[in-house]
Write a protein that holds these residues in place. Structure first.
Motif, PDB file in Angstrom:
ATOM      1  N   GLY A  16      -2.806   0.255  -5.304  1.00 36.27           N
ATOM      2  CA  GLY A  16      -2.640   0.604  -6.707  1.00 36.27           C
ATOM      3  C   GLY A  16      -1.534   1.610  -6.975  1.00 36.27           C
ATOM      4  O   GLY A  16      -1.273   1.948  -8.122  1.00 36.27           O
ATOM      5  N   VAL A  17      -0.887   2.118  -5.932  1.00 36.84           N
ATOM      6  CA  VAL A  17       0.222   3.044  -6.125  1.00 36.84           C
ATOM      7  C   VAL A  17       1.429   2.254  -6.629  1.00 36.84           C
ATOM      8  O   VAL A  17       1.718   1.159  -6.145  1.00 36.84           O
ATOM      9  CB  VAL A  17       0.570   3.769  -4.804  1.00 36.84           C
ATOM     10  N   SER A  18       2.096   2.813  -7.580  1.00 36.77           N
ATOM     11  CA  SER A  18       3.277   2.164  -8.135  1.00 36.77           C
ATOM     12  C   SER A  18       4.523   2.922  -7.674  1.00 36.77           C
ATOM     13  O   SER A  18       4.799   4.022  -8.156  1.00 36.77           O
ATOM     14  CB  SER A  18       3.195   2.153  -9.663  1.00 36.77           C
ATOM     15  N   ALA A  19       5.210   2.361  -6.722  1.00 32.17           N
ATOM     16  CA  ALA A  19       6.472   2.929  -6.240  1.00 32.17           C
ATOM     17  C   ALA A  19       7.337   1.770  -5.766  1.00 32.17           C
ATOM     18  O   ALA A  19       6.832   0.725  -5.375  1.00 32.17           O
ATOM     19  CB  ALA A  19       6.224   3.923  -5.114  1.00 32.17           C
ATOM     20  N   GLY A  70       5.744  -7.784   1.331  1.00 29.37           N
ATOM     21  CA  GLY A  70       4.922  -8.909   0.906  1.00 29.37           C
ATOM     22  C   GLY A  70       3.744  -8.392   0.099  1.00 29.37           C
ATOM     23  O   GLY A  70       3.870  -7.459  -0.675  1.00 29.37           O
ATOM     24  N   ARG A  71       2.597  -8.968   0.317  1.00 33.17           N
ATOM     25  CA  ARG A  71       1.403  -8.554  -0.417  1.00 33.17           C
ATOM     26  C   ARG A  71       0.549  -7.554   0.359  1.00 33.17           C
ATOM     27  O   ARG A  71      -0.495  -7.146  -0.102  1.00 33.17           O
ATOM     28  CB  ARG A  71       0.564  -9.772  -0.753  1.00 33.17           C
ATOM     29  N   ARG A  72       0.997  -7.187   1.528  1.00 29.77           N
ATOM     30  CA  ARG A  72       0.178  -6.336   2.388  1.00 29.77           C
ATOM     31  C   ARG A  72       0.225  -4.850   2.019  1.00 29.77           C
ATOM     32  O   ARG A  72      -0.651  -4.089   2.390  1.00 29.77           O
ATOM     33  CB  ARG A  72       0.571  -6.520   3.831  1.00 29.77           C
ATOM     34  N   LEU A  73       1.274  -4.432   1.342  1.00 29.74           N
ATOM     35  CA  LEU A  73       1.411  -3.047   0.896  1.00 29.74           C
ATOM     36  C   LEU A  73       1.833  -3.058  -0.575  1.00 29.74           C
ATOM     37  O   LEU A  73       2.492  -4.004  -1.019  1.00 29.74           O
ATOM     38  CB  LEU A  73       2.467  -2.306   1.726  1.00 29.74           C
ATOM     39  N   PRO A  74       1.519  -2.003  -1.309  1.00 31.15           N
ATOM     40  CA  PRO A  74       1.878  -1.979  -2.733  1.00 31.15           C
ATOM     41  C   PRO A  74       3.334  -1.606  -2.994  1.00 31.15           C
ATOM     42  O   PRO A  74       3.718  -1.390  -4.144  1.00 31.15           O
ATOM     43  CB  PRO A  74       0.923  -0.920  -3.304  1.00 31.15           C
ATOM     44  N   PHE A  75       4.138  -1.517  -1.961  1.00 29.97           N
ATOM     45  CA  PHE A  75       5.546  -1.155  -2.094  1.00 29.97           C
ATOM     46  C   PHE A  75       6.393  -2.392  -1.807  1.00 29.97           C
ATOM     47  O   PHE A  75       6.291  -2.963  -0.722  1.00 29.97           O
ATOM     48  CB  PHE A  75       5.905  -0.060  -1.090  1.00 29.97           C
ATOM     49  N   PRO A  76       7.245  -2.815  -2.721  1.00 34.98           N
ATOM     50  CA  PRO A  76       8.045  -4.018  -2.473  1.00 34.98           C
ATOM     51  C   PRO A  76       8.993  -3.896  -1.267  1.00 34.98           C
ATOM     52  O   PRO A  76       9.240  -4.862  -0.570  1.00 34.98           O
ATOM     53  CB  PRO A  76       8.854  -4.195  -3.758  1.00 34.98           C
ATOM     54  N   LYS A  77       9.490  -2.678  -1.034  1.00 35.86           N
ATOM     55  CA  LYS A  77      10.433  -2.460   0.064  1.00 35.86           C
ATOM     56  C   LYS A  77       9.852  -1.447   1.045  1.00 35.86           C
ATOM     57  O   LYS A  77       9.286  -0.439   0.646  1.00 35.86           O
ATOM     58  CB  LYS A  77      11.750  -1.896  -0.478  1.00 35.86           C
ATOM     59  N   VAL A  78      10.063  -1.716   2.318  1.00 35.54           N
ATOM     60  CA  VAL A  78       9.698  -0.756   3.365  1.00 35.54           C
ATOM     61  C   VAL A  78      10.975  -0.437   4.131  1.00 35.54           C
ATOM     62  O   VAL A  78      11.632  -1.329   4.662  1.00 35.54           O
ATOM     63  CB  VAL A  78       8.627  -1.324   4.323  1.00 35.54           C
ATOM     64  N   VAL A 108      20.272   1.593  -3.255  1.00 32.86           N
ATOM     65  CA  VAL A 108      19.684   0.315  -3.693  1.00 32.86           C
ATOM     66  C   VAL A 108      18.957   0.465  -5.034  1.00 32.86           C
ATOM     67  O   VAL A 108      18.242  -0.434  -5.450  1.00 32.86           O
ATOM     68  CB  VAL A 108      18.744  -0.304  -2.630  1.00 32.86           C
ATOM     69  N   GLY A 109      19.153   1.619  -5.684  1.00 31.59           N
ATOM     70  CA  GLY A 109      18.613   1.803  -7.028  1.00 31.59           C
ATOM     71  C   GLY A 109      17.172   2.271  -7.110  1.00 31.59           C
ATOM     72  O   GLY A 109      16.576   2.237  -8.186  1.00 31.59           O
ATOM     73  N   VAL A 110      16.598   2.728  -6.017  1.00 28.62           N
ATOM     74  CA  VAL A 110      15.208   3.196  -6.018  1.00 28.62           C
ATOM     75  C   VAL A 110      15.153   4.601  -6.600  1.00 28.62           C
ATOM     76  O   VAL A 110      15.918   5.471  -6.198  1.00 28.62           O
ATOM     77  CB  VAL A 110      14.625   3.165  -4.587  1.00 28.62           C
ATOM     78  N   ARG A 111      14.227   4.813  -7.536  1.00 25.24           N
ATOM     79  CA  ARG A 111      14.042   6.130  -8.152  1.00 25.24           C
ATOM     80  C   ARG A 111      12.635   6.682  -7.943  1.00 25.24           C
ATOM     81  O   ARG A 111      12.389   7.845  -8.184  1.00 25.24           O
ATOM     82  CB  ARG A 111      14.328   6.060  -9.656  1.00 25.24           C
ATOM     83  N   ARG A 112      11.698   5.825  -7.519  1.00 28.55           N
ATOM     84  CA  ARG A 112      10.322   6.268  -7.265  1.00 28.55           C
ATOM     85  C   ARG A 112       9.908   5.698  -5.909  1.00 28.55           C
ATOM     86  O   ARG A 112       9.800   4.487  -5.748  1.00 28.55           O
ATOM     87  CB  ARG A 112       9.380   5.775  -8.358  1.00 28.55           C
ATOM     88  N   PHE A 113       9.682   6.591  -4.943  1.00 33.98           N
ATOM     89  CA  PHE A 113       9.375   6.120  -3.600  1.00 33.98           C
ATOM     90  C   PHE A 113       8.362   7.021  -2.920  1.00 33.98           C
ATOM     91  O   PHE A 113       8.216   8.193  -3.250  1.00 33.98           O
ATOM     92  CB  PHE A 113      10.645   6.007  -2.754  1.00 33.98           C
TER      93      PHE A 113
END
Length: 167
Positions: A16-19, A70-78, A108-113
């Motif tokens: 449920g974390v949004s980053a 993928g769907r295994r973590l709530p973060f699109p990029k690792v 790569v434009g990430v602002r919340r990580f």
């Protein structure tokens, strides 16, 4: 303005974390992966370990690996960052690793990580000092949110740094 909040090293709490990204690091002489990197590797069914075993990433300073969660973590990029050897890990190397991490994610434009601070899995840099240095490296940045992955005891130490910075 930099916003800092904390995230425990607990996979259930990551849901449920949004980053936009999860930033992890490891030493070239660290096997198996520890801390948040080990947790993420577990959730990714060993995908990070397989990259290390196949020597697509050895953990050398300056190495960076980007992979989808993928769907295994709530973060699109690792992102996985190499720190070089664990011996003699210093504040200078910590600052370099933080700066490199920020350069990559900003690029790569990430602002919340979410970030597992470099070397903290081995407690190579004390918690309080790690946050002080992190804030110093990101000072002057605007609209950045960092979710620092730390255990509760370390979060309490780091919270004092945040209170002091806000005062």
């Amino acid at each position: 303005m930099i916003r800092v909040s904390f995230l425990p090293p607990d996979l259930a709490r990551w849901e449920g974390v949004s980053a936009e990204a999860l930033c992890l690091s490891f030493f070239s002489d660290e096997r198996p992966l520890r801390g948040a990197a080990g947790l993420a590797d577990w959730r990714l069914c060993g995908a990070l370990s397989r990259c290390v075993i196949a020597e697509r990433m050895r953990g050398d300073a300056g190495e960076v690996l980007l992979m989808p969660a993928g769907r295994r973590l709530p973060f699109p990029k690792v992102f996985l960052f190499g720190l070089g050897p664990g011996r003699n890990f210093s504040e200078l190397r910590y600052r370099d690793a933080v700066r490199r991490t920020w350069d990559v994610v900003r690029g790569v434009g990430v602002r919340r990580f979410a970030l597992a601070a470099p070397g903290r899995a081995r407690e190579a840099i004390p918690a309080r000092r790690a946050l002080e240095l992190l804030l110093g490296e990101l000072s002057g940045e605007r609209d950045v949110e960092v979710l620092v992955i730390e255990a509760l005891a370390a979060q309490k130490e780091m919270a004092a740094v945040l209170r002091q910075a806000r005062a």
